[in-house]
Design a protein around this motif. Structure first.
Motif, PDB file in Angstrom:
ATOM      1  N   TYR A 101       0.828  -1.208   0.000  1.00 29.71           N
ATOM      2  CA  TYR A 101       0.000   0.000   0.000  1.00 29.71           C
ATOM      3  C   TYR A 101       0.863   1.259   0.000  1.00 29.71           C
ATOM      4  CZ  TYR A 101      -3.811   3.171   1.330  1.00 29.71           C
ATOM      5  OH  TYR A 101      -4.731   4.201   1.369  1.00 29.71           O
ATOM      6  N   VAL A 102       1.881   1.307   0.867  1.00 28.04           N
ATOM      7  CA  VAL A 102       2.699   2.524   0.974  1.00 28.04           C
ATOM      8  C   VAL A 102       3.699   2.662  -0.174  1.00 28.04           C
ATOM      9  CG1 VAL A 102       2.484   2.573   3.488  1.00 28.04           C
ATOM     10  CG2 VAL A 102       4.473   1.469   2.451  1.00 28.04           C
ATOM     11  N   THR A 103       3.878   1.599  -0.954  1.00 29.33           N
ATOM     12  CA  THR A 103       4.748   1.684  -2.129  1.00 29.33           C
ATOM     13  C   THR A 103       3.927   1.719  -3.422  1.00 29.33           C
ATOM     14  OG1 THR A 103       5.010  -0.740  -2.129  1.00 29.33           O
ATOM     15  CG2 THR A 103       6.721   0.560  -1.021  1.00 29.33           C
ATOM     16  N   ASN A 104       2.600   1.828  -3.277  1.00 30.05           N
ATOM     17  CA  ASN A 104       1.698   1.894  -4.438  1.00 30.05           C
ATOM     18  C   ASN A 104       1.899   0.707  -5.386  1.00 30.05           C
ATOM     19  OD1 ASN A 104       0.469   4.327  -3.648  1.00 30.05           O
ATOM     20  ND2 ASN A 104       2.061   5.547  -4.644  1.00 30.05           N
ATOM     21  N   ALA A 105       2.111  -0.461  -4.815  1.00 23.72           N
ATOM     22  CA  ALA A 105       2.386  -1.651  -5.617  1.00 23.72           C
ATOM     23  C   ALA A 105       1.088  -2.308  -6.079  1.00 23.72           C
ATOM     24  CB  ALA A 105       3.209  -2.644  -4.808  1.00 23.72           C
ATOM     25  N   PRO A 106       1.036  -2.761  -7.327  1.00 21.73           N
ATOM     26  CA  PRO A 106      -0.164  -3.442  -7.827  1.00 21.73           C
ATOM     27  C   PRO A 106      -0.450  -4.765  -7.112  1.00 21.73           C
ATOM     28  CG  PRO A 106       1.633  -3.602  -9.417  1.00 21.73           C
ATOM     29  CD  PRO A 106       2.081  -2.641  -8.370  1.00 21.73           C
ATOM     30  N   SER A 107       0.522  -5.252  -6.331  1.00 19.09           N
ATOM     31  CA  SER A 107       0.320  -6.493  -5.579  1.00 19.09           C
ATOM     32  C   SER A 107      -0.621  -6.299  -4.395  1.00 19.09           C
ATOM     33  CB  SER A 107       1.670  -7.025  -5.067  1.00 19.09           C
ATOM     34  OG  SER A 107       2.559  -7.272  -6.134  1.00 19.09           O
ATOM     35  N   PHE A 108      -0.934  -5.041  -4.049  1.00 13.34           N
ATOM     36  CA  PHE A 108      -1.857  -4.783  -2.942  1.00 13.34           C
ATOM     37  C   PHE A 108      -3.194  -5.426  -3.231  1.00 13.34           C
ATOM     38  CE2 PHE A 108      -5.133  -1.950  -1.011  1.00 13.34           C
ATOM     39  CZ  PHE A 108      -4.874  -2.275   0.319  1.00 13.34           C
ATOM     40  N   ASP A 109      -3.716  -6.148  -2.249  1.00  8.95           N
ATOM     41  CA  ASP A 109      -4.963  -6.900  -2.414  1.00  8.95           C
ATOM     42  C   ASP A 109      -6.159  -5.999  -2.100  1.00  8.95           C
ATOM     43  OD1 ASP A 109      -6.709  -8.958  -2.892  1.00  8.95           O
ATOM     44  OD2 ASP A 109      -6.463  -9.878  -0.915  1.00  8.95           O
ATOM     45  N   GLY A 110      -6.310  -4.940  -2.888  1.00 12.28           N
ATOM     46  CA  GLY A 110      -7.396  -3.996  -2.667  1.00 12.28           C
ATOM     47  C   GLY A 110      -7.275  -2.837  -3.620  1.00 12.28           C
ATOM     48  N   ASP A 111      -7.883  -1.722  -3.261  1.00 11.33           N
ATOM     49  CA  ASP A 111      -7.894  -0.523  -4.089  1.00 11.33           C
ATOM     50  C   ASP A 111      -6.962   0.520  -3.462  1.00 11.33           C
ATOM     51  OD1 ASP A 111      -8.471   1.851  -5.449  1.00 11.33           O
ATOM     52  OD2 ASP A 111     -10.598   1.388  -5.640  1.00 11.33           O
ATOM     53  N   LEU A 112      -5.911   0.893  -4.178  1.00  8.31           N
ATOM     54  CA  LEU A 112      -4.916   1.827  -3.652  1.00  8.31           C
ATOM     55  C   LEU A 112      -5.477   3.231  -3.446  1.00  8.31           C
ATOM     56  CD1 LEU A 112      -1.846   0.729  -5.788  1.00  8.31           C
ATOM     57  CD2 LEU A 112      -2.079   0.471  -3.314  1.00  8.31           C
ATOM     58  N   ASP A 113      -6.612   3.539  -4.042  1.00 10.96           N
ATOM     59  CA  ASP A 113      -7.216   4.861  -3.893  1.00 10.96           C
ATOM     60  C   ASP A 113      -8.144   4.946  -2.679  1.00 10.96           C
ATOM     61  OD1 ASP A 113      -5.953   5.941  -6.138  1.00 10.96           O
ATOM     62  OD2 ASP A 113      -7.503   5.187  -7.485  1.00 10.96           O
ATOM     63  N   ASP A 153     -22.936   2.152   2.533  1.00 13.48           N
ATOM     64  CA  ASP A 153     -22.566   2.111   1.120  1.00 13.48           C
ATOM     65  C   ASP A 153     -21.356   3.000   0.858  1.00 13.48           C
ATOM     66  OD1 ASP A 153     -23.391   0.941  -1.426  1.00 13.48           O
ATOM     67  OD2 ASP A 153     -23.731   3.000  -2.062  1.00 13.48           O
ATOM     68  N   ARG A 154     -21.287   4.132   1.569  1.00 12.91           N
ATOM     69  CA  ARG A 154     -20.128   5.019   1.425  1.00 12.91           C
ATOM     70  C   ARG A 154     -18.884   4.383   2.037  1.00 12.91           C
ATOM     71  NH1 ARG A 154     -21.185  10.591   0.231  1.00 12.91           N
ATOM     72  NH2 ARG A 154     -23.402  10.958  -0.159  1.00 12.91           N
ATOM     73  N   LEU A 155     -19.064   3.625   3.114  1.00 11.22           N
ATOM     74  CA  LEU A 155     -17.916   2.951   3.731  1.00 11.22           C
ATOM     75  C   LEU A 155     -17.258   1.994   2.741  1.00 11.22           C
ATOM     76  CD1 LEU A 155     -19.248   2.141   7.329  1.00 11.22           C
ATOM     77  CD2 LEU A 155     -17.771   4.036   6.622  1.00 11.22           C
ATOM     78  N   LYS A 156     -18.064   1.308   1.939  1.00 10.95           N
ATOM     79  CA  LYS A 156     -17.516   0.405   0.928  1.00 10.95           C
ATOM     80  C   LYS A 156     -16.685   1.178  -0.092  1.00 10.95           C
ATOM     81  CE  LYS A 156     -21.450  -1.490  -0.250  1.00 10.95           C
ATOM     82  NZ  LYS A 156     -22.412  -2.378  -0.958  1.00 10.95           N
ATOM     83  N   MET A 157     -17.099   2.401  -0.380  1.00 16.48           N
ATOM     84  CA  MET A 157     -16.388   3.223  -1.347  1.00 16.48           C
ATOM     85  C   MET A 157     -15.127   3.838  -0.749  1.00 16.48           C
ATOM     86  SD  MET A 157     -17.986   6.342  -3.614  1.00 16.48           S
ATOM     87  CE  MET A 157     -18.297   7.371  -2.176  1.00 16.48           C
ATOM     88  N   PHE A 171     -11.561  -3.059   3.602  1.00 18.50           N
ATOM     89  CA  PHE A 171     -11.750  -3.735   4.878  1.00 18.50           C
ATOM     90  C   PHE A 171     -10.812  -4.938   4.932  1.00 18.50           C
ATOM     91  CE2 PHE A 171     -15.402  -1.090   5.000  1.00 18.50           C
ATOM     92  CZ  PHE A 171     -15.762  -0.984   6.336  1.00 18.50           C
ATOM     93  N   ILE A 172      -9.857  -4.888   5.862  1.00 16.36           N
ATOM     94  CA  ILE A 172      -8.837  -5.934   5.992  1.00 16.36           C
ATOM     95  C   ILE A 172      -8.900  -6.504   7.406  1.00 16.36           C
ATOM     96  CG2 ILE A 172      -6.371  -6.450   5.910  1.00 16.36           C
ATOM     97  CD1 ILE A 172      -6.027  -4.128   3.976  1.00 16.36           C
ATOM     98  N   THR A 173      -8.965  -7.818   7.505  1.00 14.58           N
ATOM     99  CA  THR A 173      -9.088  -8.480   8.806  1.00 14.58           C
ATOM    100  C   THR A 173      -7.725  -8.890   9.342  1.00 14.58           C
ATOM    101  OG1 THR A 173     -11.277  -9.343   8.228  1.00 14.58           O
ATOM    102  CG2 THR A 173     -10.135 -10.412  10.051  1.00 14.58           C
ATOM    103  N   LEU A 174      -7.461  -8.509  10.591  1.00 12.78           N
ATOM    104  CA  LEU A 174      -6.256  -8.947  11.291  1.00 12.78           C
ATOM    105  C   LEU A 174      -6.595 -10.168  12.114  1.00 12.78           C
ATOM    106  CD1 LEU A 174      -3.305  -8.513  12.141  1.00 12.78           C
ATOM    107  CD2 LEU A 174      -4.123  -6.960  13.925  1.00 12.78           C
TER     108      LEU A 174
END
Length: 230
Positions: free
Chosen positions: A78-90, A212-216, A220-223
């Motif tokens: 996420y902090v390196t803006n890598a496409p390997s991030f399992d989510g949306d970088l925005d 609905d806005r929270l999804k946008m 959501f990542i579970t620890l």
């Protein structure tokens, strides 16, 4: 058929392209790509995580183990803006998990690391404001929603605050209002919560519209893991 006035068209097209470029620059300014390797990121995270724990008057250090290693790796992407991030970088990050599993320490460590980099190198980036949801709501009531619409917030214990409050006889929903405004403005927000998106979207919490806005707004990542508190 009406013909196009090319001069007018080109003027309008150039205008909107400049506007779009300006908005894109605003988005990019919210993000900083940290130029370090993953092992070095882990070393930094352990150091800042240990500092975070020591500030709580606890003498044990921060540890990367089987429960949080995947999350630390995702934060690196996420902090390196890598496409390997399992989510949306925005989108921002919302850490879910059980009580005491380490969500707050990880998110606060991320905040400390980011702010240290910004201050150390004089970067033109916003500092993170790490704040508990209860405290945030109290400050909104004392000040205004507008005071918190542009800050990059890391909201700890999201969903723990009262959902409605009495303000001079009127019922208000400070956090819901803030989330709505920040969603419209596209300001990055991070958080920790013990609740699922489904629970947060229920009528007992923020309701379907804010849900609905929270999804946008959030990844959501579970620890995983149980309480680390001793």
């Amino acid at each position: 058929m009406t013909s196009t006035n090319r001069t007018l068209y080109n003027t309008l097209k150039d205008g909107i392209q400049n506007i779009v470029a300006g908005e894109k620059e605003k988005i990019e300014q919210q993000r900083f790509s940290l130029p370090v390797s993953y092992p070095d990121f882990c070393d930094l995270f352990i150091a800042f995580g240990t500092y975070c724990i020591f500030r709580r008057n606890q003498s044990h250090g921060f540890v990367i183990d089987e429960n949080n290693e995947w999350l630390i790796q995702q934060l690196y992407y996420y902090v390196t803006n890598a496409p390997s991030f399992d989510g949306d970088l925005d989108k921002g990050i919302m850490l879910q998990g059980k009580y005491g599993c380490g969500k707050t320490v990880i998110l606060e460590t991320y905040s400390l690391l980011h702010n240290h980099i910004v201050k150390k190198f004089g970067l033109r980036l916003p500092l993170f404001t790490f704040i508990k949801s209860v405290t945030l709501q109290e400050q909104i009531i004392k000040q205004s929603v507008q005071s918190f619409t542009q800050k990059t917030l890391l909201i700890d214990e999201f969903g723990r605050e009262l959902k409605t409050v009495q303000d001079y006889g009127n019922i208000s929903r400070p956090i819901s209002e803030l989330l709505s405004v920040r969603s419209d403005l596209g300001v990055i927000t991070h958080g920790t919560t013990n609740f699922t998106l489904e629970t947060l979207s229920s009528d007992e919490f923020y309701g379907g519209m804010i849900g609905d806005r929270l999804k946008m707004m959030f990844n959501f990542i579970t620890l995983k893991g149980d309480s680390r508190r001793k």
